[in-house]
Every structure is written in structure tokens, then in C-alpha cells.
Design an enzyme around this catalytic site. Sequence first.
Site, PDB file in Angstrom:
ATOM      1  N   GLY A 191      30.310  45.555  34.911  1.00  0.00           N
ATOM      2  CA  GLY A 191      30.572  46.715  35.755  1.00  0.00           C
ATOM      3  C   GLY A 191      30.513  48.037  35.004  1.00  0.00           C
ATOM      4  N   ASP A 214      38.919  45.759  40.806  1.00  0.00           N
ATOM      5  CA  ASP A 214      39.744  44.556  40.994  1.00  0.00           C
ATOM      6  C   ASP A 214      39.579  43.691  39.758  1.00  0.00           C
ATOM      7  OD1 ASP A 214      41.017  42.263  41.761  1.00  0.00           O
ATOM      8  OD2 ASP A 214      39.766  41.877  43.514  1.00  0.00           O
ATOM      9  N   SER A 215      40.269  44.071  38.693  1.00  0.00           N
ATOM     10  CA  SER A 215      40.022  43.447  37.389  1.00  0.00           C
ATOM     11  C   SER A 215      41.171  42.547  36.968  1.00  0.00           C
ATOM     12  CB  SER A 215      39.861  44.547  36.342  1.00  0.00           C
ATOM     13  OG  SER A 215      41.123  45.131  36.078  1.00  0.00           O
ATOM     14  N   ASP A 251      43.880  41.760  33.641  1.00  0.00           N
ATOM     15  CA  ASP A 251      44.732  42.676  32.863  1.00  0.00           C
ATOM     16  C   ASP A 251      43.863  43.468  31.871  1.00  0.00           C
ATOM     17  OD1 ASP A 251      46.934  41.570  34.156  1.00  0.00           O
ATOM     18  OD2 ASP A 251      47.357  40.145  32.552  1.00  0.00           O
TER      19      ASP A 251
HETATM   20  N1  AG3 Z   1      43.320  40.468  39.631  1.00  0.00           N
HETATM   21  C1  AG3 Z   1      44.218  40.126  38.586  1.00  0.00           C
HETATM   22  C2  AG3 Z   1      45.376  41.002  38.365  1.00  0.00           C
HETATM   23  C3  AG3 Z   1      46.058  40.708  37.079  1.00  0.00           C
HETATM   24  C4  AG3 Z   1      47.008  39.573  37.120  1.00  0.00           C
HETATM   25  N2  AG3 Z   1      47.711  39.513  35.892  1.00  0.00           N
HETATM   26  C5  AG3 Z   1      48.443  38.451  35.466  1.00  0.00           C
HETATM   27  N3  AG3 Z   1      48.620  37.403  36.187  1.00  0.00           N
HETATM   28  N4  AG3 Z   1      48.968  38.501  34.276  1.00  0.00           N
HETATM   29  C6  AG3 Z   1      43.195  39.338  40.465  1.00  0.00           C
HETATM   30  C7  AG3 Z   1      41.934  39.213  41.168  1.00  0.00           C
HETATM   31  C8  AG3 Z   1      42.188  39.015  42.609  1.00  0.00           C
HETATM   32  N5  AG3 Z   1      41.026  39.376  43.353  1.00  0.00           N
END
Ligand code: AG3
Length: 287
Positions: free
Chosen positions: A142, A160-161, A163
Site C-alpha cells: 500500500g 485497516d492495518s 499494529d
Molecule cells: N486490524 C488489526 C488491528 C490490530 C489488532 N491488534 C492486536 N490484536 N494486537 C484487523 C483487521 C480487520 N479487518
Amino acid sequence: MSVDTNWFTEFYEPGGSAFGLKIKAKLHDEQSAYQHIEIYDTETFGHLMVIDGCVMLTQRDNFLYHEMMAHPALFNHAAPRRVVVIGGGDCGTLREVLRHEGVQQALQVEIDERVTRLSEQYFPELCEANGDPRAQLLFEDGIAWFANAPEASVDVVIVDSTDPVGPAEGLFSEPFYRDVHRVLAPGGLIVQQSESPLYHVDLLCSVHGALRRSGFTEVKTLHYPQPVYPSGWWSATMACKDGLIRPMRLEAARRPAFATRYYSAEMHQAAFVLPPYLTAALEQVTA
Ligand code: AG3
């Protein structure tokens, strides 16, 4: 450490906390070119996707996150037609974007094709809109995509990434934000998942500062529950290319032409109301 093997647990070391789900079965485990992807069937949260030990989503509660990543930005923008999702390989955000009839093009740029292929298999409901003629799925970086995209060609960018470590780190940095700013058309908005309002105040402050220094003229954080992520409480940060973030299109937000389970015009309004400690921290940020 004794941890029951029938549980999947994400240990969040910096917070000294963990979140666990009782598991019925492990359905898949692979090392893709980019990351370690695991899929479980849980007792009470449906299917679970884990990347590099971090919970990405479950069937039970992903609507909280996906609705709040998509609908506030799409109802704050005056007329979103061209939308780009960076990351979001499970396609849950893309599905919410495509619910908006005014959207003419929705492009998802996910670095790891395996995330999407596994989502098609284990989270088919999130991929149900992928055949929509307005949808386009690209599997590439991206950051590189934005560096090469034409100026003023996108209305809303949704980041929508994972961490901000490893491959996603660059998505929280000024060079990326500068490219996004250039690629956004006048009136354009970026919204980015911005971690926990409890654990990641420093990150939120640094995201606000970096967005401001990259030319974004107003930056606002919104929050919502996300039981399966560290602290159970999550955020997204929205910024506009120019002027102020417009008030939401209230009539449209009050009567969306589609069903939502968490999002409503009232929840949207409420999500921007921050607790005093967070307001105070963000007020200290200087561009
Ligand atoms: N996006 C992940 C957010 C980060 C989650 N962090 C963690 N569990 N430590 C999720 C993608 C959903 N479309």
C-alpha cells in the site's frame, strides 16, 4: 506459565495483559511470505484469525470494528465516490464500503494475498461483496501504491492495518501520510485504525502530529469497543485534506440504505466524544 491448551491467548506484553478465547479446533496454520497466519474455530466467537500472534478478527465481533472503520468516514465525506482500503485483506471493511450506493470504485490494496484467500474460505460472509463490479482487489504494498498514485484521485482512504510494527509501521509515518494527502481529492478524508485509547496514547499523539505535519488540516479520533483487541477498547483517527471535517450527512446517516448492527448516526456522534484524559493528551500535540 500454565495456559490451558484449549485456549488461544494473545499476550500483550507492554500492557501486562492477555485476552483468550476457548478453542474448539485449529483450522489452519501457515507461514505466508509476510506473516504467520492461524485460523481457529472458537467455542463462542466463531472463527478467529490470528496474524503473528495478534488477534485480527472473529466472526462474532468484527462488525464493531468494520462498521466504525467505514461508515463514519463515508458519512462525514460530502460525496465519497472513490475509496481505497489499505490492508483489510479479510475484506470486512471493503464490504461495509460497498454498502454505500454512492461509492463508484472501491479498491483494496492488501500486501498479503493469503489473508484474502483464507478469509474467502473461513470468513465467507466478509467476502460476499468481492464480486461487486465496483470492487477491485490488488495484492501489493500500500505504501508503494500511494507513492505512485495520481494526485487528487481518491475521496476516502481507509487504513485497516495490523499494529504499527513490521510491515505496517510505515503506514503510521509522515512520508506515507504526505503521499495520501497528495492523492486525496479536495474534501478528501483518511481514516486509520489507531490502536487502544488506553494503551496507545503516545501513538495517538504521534499519529495526530504526523498527520498535521503532512498537511492534514483537522484530525479527530473516534472510539468503540473491540473486545478481542488489547484492552478491549479501540480507536480510529480521521483527518481531512483541507478545511474542517464536515459534519456527517445526517439524513443519510440516520436512514442508511443498509442494515448496521453497531453504527448509527448517534453512535457516530458519540464516538467522537473523548474522555478528558485523551482530549488533554491530544491538545498537547503540536504540529
Ligand atoms: N486490524 C488489526 C488491528 C490490530 C489488532 N491488534 C492486536 N490484536 N494486537 C484487523 C483487521 C480487520 N479487518
